[in-house]
Scaffold this active site. Sequence first.
Site, short mmCIF file in Angstrom:
data_model
loop_
_atom_site.label_atom_id
_atom_site.label_comp_id
_atom_site.label_asym_id
_atom_site.label_seq_id
_atom_site.Cartn_x
_atom_site.Cartn_y
_atom_site.Cartn_z
N SER A 67 -36.57 45.19 -30.71
CA SER A 67 -35.82 44.80 -29.49
C SER A 67 -35.12 44.79 -28.85
O SER A 67 -34.37 44.21 -27.21
CB SER A 67 -35.12 43.15 -29.97
N LYS A 70 -35.99 45.95 -24.74
CA LYS A 70 -35.82 44.82 -24.00
C LYS A 70 -34.43 44.90 -22.87
O LYS A 70 -35.09 44.44 -21.38
CB LYS A 70 -35.55 43.45 -24.78
N TYR A 193 -45.72 45.22 -24.24
CA TYR A 193 -44.37 44.77 -25.29
C TYR A 193 -44.78 45.28 -26.99
O TYR A 193 -43.93 45.40 -27.26
CB TYR A 193 -45.05 43.37 -24.57
N TYR A 245 -29.59 36.26 -30.00
CA TYR A 245 -30.28 35.19 -30.01
C TYR A 245 -29.37 34.39 -30.94
O TYR A 245 -28.48 33.77 -30.37
CB TYR A 245 -31.91 35.39 -31.78
N VAL A 263 -35.44 44.20 -34.51
CA VAL A 263 -35.61 43.82 -36.58
C VAL A 263 -35.75 45.12 -37.36
O VAL A 263 -35.85 45.30 -38.40
CB VAL A 263 -36.32 42.71 -36.40
N1 GLN Z 1 -41.38 43.42 -32.48
C1 GLN Z 1 -40.61 41.65 -32.57
C2 GLN Z 1 -40.86 40.71 -32.34
O1 GLN Z 1 -41.40 40.19 -31.41
C3 GLN Z 1 -39.59 42.43 -32.08
C4 GLN Z 1 -38.10 41.88 -32.47
C5 GLN Z 1 -36.99 41.39 -32.81
O2 GLN Z 1 -37.32 42.65 -32.45
N2 GLN Z 1 -36.09 41.25 -32.62
O3 GLN Z 1 -41.47 39.47 -33.17
#
Ligand code: GLN
Length: 309
Positions: A67, A70, A193, A245, A263
Amino acid sequence: MPSKPDLAEIVATVGRDMQQHLGGGKVADYIPALARVDARRFGLAVITCDGEAHETGDAWMPFSIQSISKVFTLTLALERHGEDLWKRVGREPSGSRFNSIVQLEHERGVPRNPFINAGAIVVTDALLAGRPPAEGIAEIRDFMRMLSGVDTIDVDPEVAKSEAATGFRNYSLANFMRGFDNMTSVEETLQTYFQQCSLRITCRQLARAGLFLANGGTDPISGAYVTTPERARRIAAVMMTCGHYDASGEFAFHVGLPGKSGVGGGILAIVPGRAAIAVWSPGLDEAGTSYVGARALEQLVKLAGWSVF
Ligand code: GLN
């Protein structure tokens, strides 16, 4: 606050002090390629706007950006669409998990912010703007290469394949938003994505790539324009309020810097006007932020006097 912290000393101290915490947290296990990463890995890299760089541990080792990508797609999409992008995605903390769908119904398919999955998927759809996924991912990959100065940065095809094979919630989010006319192409957007999440990067490269955000949108070392000062400031504001988050408040409380977690266990943090920091350790807390990484940042920021508060 020391005017010029001894960064070499501070980075070495943090590296030493984190040894006792290694293995803490829980490694993401929704796909095999992430589940088999050694939980005891730990890397940290700092680069300042005047080019001073320090690192410790596994700062040379590539990990899955997830993520944190992003932040970079948001930068590109804002360059492409300007303020219009904010008609499709908000900038309020969600208070929900990264892949939550609950708010989308109440808020008519407009995600709370660009860093929860729904928001990031909208941003990628906007960035793609009808182009095929291969073009979109090439733009994102080349952007990361340009920013880091490393032209070997690439997508891990195994991770990308697994992301696609297990991405049912992301498909649900995208289809739901399609139902509210806030998504043009579900399949093409998700293919892009999943690949952007699967980029492999090191702490050293990530800190370097994020440095423009500490320097008003211009890379302080190469002098290259990346985004406007106003956008750089706003991207950092959204990182501060929404970068972790439902644990964004906790991160601001403990670390006090704009940051974005993934993650894969990486965190990018920005010290406005001064530096970018990248940290990586795969064990995650409940919200999906690196457990050791957040501790390392907390200690580093305290020693350097770098909290924005
Ligand atoms: N690839 C993960 C997802 O889309 C990324 C989530 C994350 O890093 N929080 O679920």
